[in-house]
Design a protein around this motif. Structure first.
Motif, mmCIF file in Angstrom:
data_model
loop_
_atom_site.group_PDB
_atom_site.id
_atom_site.type_symbol
_atom_site.label_atom_id
_atom_site.label_comp_id
_atom_site.label_asym_id
_atom_site.label_seq_id
_atom_site.Cartn_x
_atom_site.Cartn_y
_atom_site.Cartn_z
ATOM 1 N N LEU A 32 -5.025 1.257 9.145
ATOM 2 C CA LEU A 32 -4.297 1.566 7.912
ATOM 3 C C LEU A 32 -5.237 2.140 6.856
ATOM 4 N N LYS A 35 -6.062 5.649 7.875
ATOM 5 C CA LYS A 35 -4.885 6.518 7.785
ATOM 6 C C LYS A 35 -4.598 6.940 6.346
ATOM 7 N N LEU A 36 -4.752 6.027 5.414
ATOM 8 C CA LEU A 36 -4.414 6.317 4.018
ATOM 9 C C LEU A 36 -5.563 6.937 3.225
ATOM 10 N N SER A 57 -5.902 -4.411 1.620
ATOM 11 C CA SER A 57 -5.148 -4.392 2.868
ATOM 12 C C SER A 57 -5.101 -5.749 3.557
ATOM 13 N N LYS A 65 -0.561 0.345 0.187
ATOM 14 C CA LYS A 65 0.635 1.006 0.708
ATOM 15 C C LYS A 65 0.553 2.487 0.320
ATOM 16 N N PRO A 66 1.213 3.346 1.074
ATOM 17 C CA PRO A 66 1.144 4.780 0.760
ATOM 18 C C PRO A 66 1.563 5.121 -0.668
ATOM 19 N N ILE A 69 -1.426 4.731 -3.195
ATOM 20 C CA ILE A 69 -2.712 5.356 -2.895
ATOM 21 C C ILE A 69 -3.255 6.163 -4.075
#
Length: 156
Positions: A32, A35-36, A57, A65-66, A69
Motif C-alpha cells: 500500500l 502503491k500510493l 498505514s 488512504k488514496p 495522499i
C-alpha cells in the motif's frame, strides 16, 4: 521444582500461522505504501514519505488512504522544508533586530525566523489533520459521539 516432569508430547508448539499472518499483513502494508507513493519525489521527500506512510498505514491507525495522499504529501513537503530552514538558519545572537525609521526605533523579527515560524504553523495544522500528535489522535478516534445523540430520542 516439585511434581512430575513435563512430557514432551504435552508441549504445544507455536503455530506458524500467527507468524505467517503477521508477515502477510506487513507485506500488504508495504504494498500500500509503495502503491500510493507519488512518482518523481526528491530523495528527502521519499524518506519522509516512507517514514510517515508507515505510521499512517498501521492497522490501528489506518489513515493512509488514496483520498488523503495530497495531505500526506503536503505534510512531507512541509516537514522537509522545516528541516532545511532550521539547518540553514544562520547562528543569530538575537531573533530580532532594531531599525531606526521615521517612526522611531522599531524591533523587527529576522526574516529567516519568520519563515521558520510560518512553516511551523503550516506543519502544526497538517499534524492535526493527520492525527499525528496524541491529542489529535484522540480527537480522531471513533466513538466520540454526536453532540445531539441524546436529544434525538427526545424528538421521536
Amino acid at each position: 521444582m516439585r511434581g512430575a516432569k513435563p512430557k514432551l508430547r504435552n508441549v504445544v508448539p507455536m503455530r506458524a500461522d500467527d507468524v505467517d499472518i503477521a508477515k502477510r499483513k506487513r507485506q500488504a502494508q508495504l504494498r500500500l505504501i509503495r502503491k500510493l507513493m507519488p512518482r518523481d519525489l526528491s530523495p528527502a521527500l521519499k524518506v519522509e514519505y516512507k517514514r510517515v506512510a508507515e505510521i499512517l498505514s498501521e492497522p490501528s491507525v489506518d489513515r493512509l488512504k488514496p483520498r488523503f495522499i495530497d495531505t500526506v504529501m503536503e505534510y512531507c513537503r512541509c516537514t522537509v522544508r522545516l528541516h532545511d530552514l532550521r539547518a540553514s538558519m544562520p547562528t543569530l545572537a538575537h531573533e530580532v533586530y532594531r531599525v531606526k525609521t521615521r517612526n522611531g526605533d522599531q524591533v523587527k523579527s529576522h526574516p529567516h525566523i519568520a519563515q521558520v515560524n510560518e512553516e511551523w504553523r503550516k506543519w502544526r495544522s497538517l499534524v492535526a489533520m493527520l492525527g499525528l500528535s496524541p491529542t489529535d489522535e484522540r480527537n480522531l478516534l471513533p466513538g466520540q459521539g454526536d453532540f445531539f445523540d441524546k436529544n434525538d430520542d427526545y424528538f421521536d
